[in-house]
Structures are given as structure tokens and as C-alpha cells.
Scaffold this motif. Structure first.
Motif, PDB file in Angstrom:
ATOM      1  N   LYS A  22       0.859  -1.175   0.000  1.00  9.69           N
ATOM      2  CA  LYS A  22       0.000   0.000   0.000  1.00  9.69           C
ATOM      3  C   LYS A  22       0.901   1.232   0.000  1.00  9.69           C
ATOM      4  O   LYS A  22       2.087   1.135   0.258  1.00  9.69           O
ATOM      5  CB  LYS A  22      -0.864   0.034   1.256  1.00  9.69           C
ATOM      6  N   GLY A  23       0.319   2.386  -0.270  1.00  9.01           N
ATOM      7  CA  GLY A  23       1.069   3.628  -0.165  1.00  9.01           C
ATOM      8  C   GLY A  23       1.628   4.083  -1.498  1.00  9.01           C
ATOM      9  O   GLY A  23       1.226   3.604  -2.561  1.00  9.01           O
ATOM     10  N   PRO A  24       2.561   5.031  -1.433  1.00  7.74           N
ATOM     11  CA  PRO A  24       3.102   5.648  -2.655  1.00  7.74           C
ATOM     12  C   PRO A  24       3.779   4.629  -3.576  1.00  7.74           C
ATOM     13  O   PRO A  24       4.379   3.662  -3.120  1.00  7.74           O
ATOM     14  CB  PRO A  24       4.143   6.637  -2.126  1.00  7.74           C
ATOM     15  N   TRP A  25       3.646   4.899  -4.854  1.00  4.21           N
ATOM     16  CA  TRP A  25       4.278   4.054  -5.866  1.00  4.21           C
ATOM     17  C   TRP A  25       5.724   4.499  -6.066  1.00  4.21           C
ATOM     18  O   TRP A  25       6.038   5.686  -6.036  1.00  4.21           O
ATOM     19  CB  TRP A  25       3.536   4.190  -7.196  1.00  4.21           C
ATOM     20  N   THR A  26       6.595   3.541  -6.311  1.00  6.79           N
ATOM     21  CA  THR A  26       7.996   3.856  -6.609  1.00  6.79           C
ATOM     22  C   THR A  26       8.161   4.021  -8.122  1.00  6.79           C
ATOM     23  O   THR A  26       7.305   3.585  -8.903  1.00  6.79           O
ATOM     24  CB  THR A  26       8.935   2.723  -6.136  1.00  6.79           C
ATOM     25  N   THR A  27       9.247   4.608  -8.520  1.00  4.05           N
ATOM     26  CA  THR A  27       9.562   4.766  -9.932  1.00  4.05           C
ATOM     27  C   THR A  27       9.682   3.401 -10.609  1.00  4.05           C
ATOM     28  O   THR A  27       9.222   3.212 -11.730  1.00  4.05           O
ATOM     29  CB  THR A  27      10.880   5.552 -10.105  1.00  4.05           C
ATOM     30  N   GLU A  28      10.267   2.454  -9.904  1.00  2.30           N
ATOM     31  CA  GLU A  28      10.435   1.096 -10.444  1.00  2.30           C
ATOM     32  C   GLU A  28       9.064   0.452 -10.716  1.00  2.30           C
ATOM     33  O   GLU A  28       8.870  -0.179 -11.758  1.00  2.30           O
ATOM     34  CB  GLU A  28      11.231   0.235  -9.464  1.00  2.30           C
ATOM     35  N   GLU A  29       8.134   0.615  -9.791  1.00  4.94           N
ATOM     36  CA  GLU A  29       6.789   0.059  -9.986  1.00  4.94           C
ATOM     37  C   GLU A  29       6.095   0.723 -11.177  1.00  4.94           C
ATOM     38  O   GLU A  29       5.441   0.046 -11.979  1.00  4.94           O
ATOM     39  CB  GLU A  29       5.932   0.254  -8.732  1.00  4.94           C
ATOM     40  N   ASP A  30       6.235   2.046 -11.280  1.00  2.00           N
ATOM     41  CA  ASP A  30       5.651   2.770 -12.419  1.00  2.00           C
ATOM     42  C   ASP A  30       6.205   2.230 -13.737  1.00  2.00           C
ATOM     43  O   ASP A  30       5.464   2.002 -14.694  1.00  2.00           O
ATOM     44  CB  ASP A  30       5.945   4.266 -12.328  1.00  2.00           C
ATOM     45  N   GLU A  31       7.505   2.024 -13.788  1.00  2.00           N
ATOM     46  CA  GLU A  31       8.140   1.526 -15.015  1.00  2.00           C
ATOM     47  C   GLU A  31       7.657   0.121 -15.359  1.00  2.00           C
ATOM     48  O   GLU A  31       7.401  -0.176 -16.527  1.00  2.00           O
ATOM     49  CB  GLU A  31       9.662   1.551 -14.866  1.00  2.00           C
ATOM     50  N   LYS A  32       7.520  -0.740 -14.352  1.00  2.00           N
ATOM     51  CA  LYS A  32       7.021  -2.098 -14.589  1.00  2.00           C
ATOM     52  C   LYS A  32       5.606  -2.059 -15.160  1.00  2.00           C
ATOM     53  O   LYS A  32       5.289  -2.768 -16.112  1.00  2.00           O
ATOM     54  CB  LYS A  32       7.007  -2.916 -13.292  1.00  2.00           C
ATOM     55  N   LEU A  33       4.750  -1.218 -14.564  1.00  2.00           N
ATOM     56  CA  LEU A  33       3.367  -1.120 -15.011  1.00  2.00           C
ATOM     57  C   LEU A  33       3.297  -0.568 -16.435  1.00  2.00           C
ATOM     58  O   LEU A  33       2.616  -1.137 -17.295  1.00  2.00           O
ATOM     59  CB  LEU A  33       2.560  -0.235 -14.052  1.00  2.00           C
ATOM     60  N   MET A  34       4.019   0.514 -16.716  1.00  2.00           N
ATOM     61  CA  MET A  34       4.003   1.104 -18.060  1.00  2.00           C
ATOM     62  C   MET A  34       4.540   0.128 -19.089  1.00  2.00           C
ATOM     63  O   MET A  34       3.949  -0.050 -20.159  1.00  2.00           O
ATOM     64  CB  MET A  34       4.830   2.393 -18.088  1.00  2.00           C
ATOM     65  N   SER A  35       5.640  -0.533 -18.772  1.00  2.00           N
ATOM     66  CA  SER A  35       6.255  -1.474 -19.695  1.00  2.00           C
ATOM     67  C   SER A  35       5.308  -2.625 -20.014  1.00  2.00           C
ATOM     68  O   SER A  35       5.131  -2.989 -21.181  1.00  2.00           O
ATOM     69  CB  SER A  35       7.556  -2.006 -19.091  1.00  2.00           C
ATOM     70  N   TYR A  36       4.684  -3.177 -18.988  1.00  2.00           N
ATOM     71  CA  TYR A  36       3.772  -4.302 -19.208  1.00  2.00           C
ATOM     72  C   TYR A  36       2.588  -3.883 -20.079  1.00  2.00           C
ATOM     73  O   TYR A  36       2.238  -4.571 -21.033  1.00  2.00           O
ATOM     74  CB  TYR A  36       3.268  -4.878 -17.880  1.00  2.00           C
ATOM     75  N   ILE A  37       1.973  -2.755 -19.765  1.00  2.00           N
ATOM     76  CA  ILE A  37       0.791  -2.315 -20.517  1.00  2.00           C
ATOM     77  C   ILE A  37       1.154  -1.965 -21.955  1.00  2.00           C
ATOM     78  O   ILE A  37       0.396  -2.255 -22.889  1.00  2.00           O
ATOM     79  CB  ILE A  37       0.084  -1.146 -19.803  1.00  2.00           C
ATOM     80  N   GLN A  38       2.318  -1.374 -22.180  1.00  2.00           N
ATOM     81  CA  GLN A  38       2.731  -1.036 -23.544  1.00  2.00           C
ATOM     82  C   GLN A  38       2.963  -2.300 -24.378  1.00  2.00           C
ATOM     83  O   GLN A  38       2.690  -2.320 -25.569  1.00  2.00           O
ATOM     84  CB  GLN A  38       3.986  -0.168 -23.518  1.00  2.00           C
ATOM     85  N   LYS A  39       3.444  -3.358 -23.760  1.00  4.10           N
ATOM     86  CA  LYS A  39       3.708  -4.606 -24.487  1.00  4.10           C
ATOM     87  C   LYS A  39       2.449  -5.450 -24.677  1.00  4.10           C
ATOM     88  O   LYS A  39       2.245  -6.024 -25.730  1.00  4.10           O
ATOM     89  CB  LYS A  39       4.745  -5.452 -23.736  1.00  4.10           C
ATOM     90  N   HIS A  40       1.622  -5.555 -23.613  1.00 10.24           N
ATOM     91  CA  HIS A  40       0.527  -6.525 -23.615  1.00 10.24           C
ATOM     92  C   HIS A  40      -0.865  -5.909 -23.519  1.00 10.24           C
ATOM     93  O   HIS A  40      -1.850  -6.637 -23.614  1.00 10.24           O
ATOM     94  CB  HIS A  40       0.687  -7.494 -22.435  1.00 10.24           C
ATOM     95  N   GLY A  41      -0.967  -4.611 -23.269  1.00 13.74           N
ATOM     96  CA  GLY A  41      -2.275  -4.019 -22.985  1.00 13.74           C
ATOM     97  C   GLY A  41      -2.655  -4.356 -21.553  1.00 13.74           C
ATOM     98  O   GLY A  41      -1.978  -5.143 -20.889  1.00 13.74           O
ATOM     99  N   HIS A  42      -3.739  -3.771 -21.054  1.00 13.93           N
ATOM    100  CA  HIS A  42      -4.059  -4.041 -19.653  1.00 13.93           C
ATOM    101  C   HIS A  42      -4.866  -5.317 -19.455  1.00 13.93           C
ATOM    102  O   HIS A  42      -4.708  -5.989 -18.460  1.00 13.93           O
ATOM    103  CB  HIS A  42      -4.729  -2.849 -18.976  1.00 13.93           C
TER     104      HIS A  42
END
Length: 89
Positions: free
Chosen positions: A14-34
Motif C-alpha cells: 500500500k502507499g506511494p508508488w515507486t519509480t520502479e513500480e511505475d516503469e514495470k506497469l508502463m512497460s507491461y501495458i505497452q507490451k501486452h495491454g491491460h
């Protein structure tokens, strides 16, 4: 009945997102969609719930989010629609 809570005792972060988490989420969605937001955290190797991922993407990371002040044209459109519709929508 209903769904059990998706965080807390399940050990999800829970709580604030880290830069690493943001990058993982963006990378996954850009490759596979949500696809399924409930399945996404595990597939993207994130220790978050699907709702948290969906809100982070929709409100902060989505590339077409426009931030800042309304343009003069947008302001006029809003006022015009408010005159027609009021606070209905």
C-alpha cells in the motif's frame, strides 16, 4: 458474501508508488495491454492489487492524460454545455 479485501493481510503493498513500480506497469501495458486488471499485478510482477494498478494507470501514467489549465476553447465549451445541461452530468 462479496469479495474479501485485496490488501492488508494478503501482504500487498500500500502507499506511494515507486519509480520502479511505475516503469514495470508502463512497460507491461505497452507490451501486452491491460487486459484483466485483477490478473495484471501478478503478470507484471507487481505486489499491488488490480484496482491500485488500474487507478495508477488511469490517473497518472496513461500517455494521453492532459494536465494543466483548460484552453479558452475548452472553457467556452464547458460553459456552453453547463448552460444546456446544468449540473445533470
Amino acid at each position: 458474501m462479496g469479495r474479501p479485501p485485496s490488501s492488508g493481510e494478503n501482504g500487498l503493498k500500500k502507499g506511494p508508488w515507486t519509480t520502479e513500480e511505475d516503469e514495470k506497469l508502463m512497460s507491461y501495458i505497452q507490451k501486452h495491454g491491460h487486459g484483466s486488471w485483477r490478473a495484471l499485478p501478478q503478470l507484471a510482477d507487481l505486489n499491488r492489487c488490480g484496482k491500485s494498478c488500474r487507478l495508477r494507470w488511469t490517473n497518472y501514467l496513461k500517455p494521453d492524460i492532459k494536465r494543466g489549465k483548460f484552453s479558452q476553447e475548452e472553457e467556452q465549451t464547458i460553459l456552453q454545455l453547463h448552460t444546456i445541461l446544468g449540473n445533470k452530468y
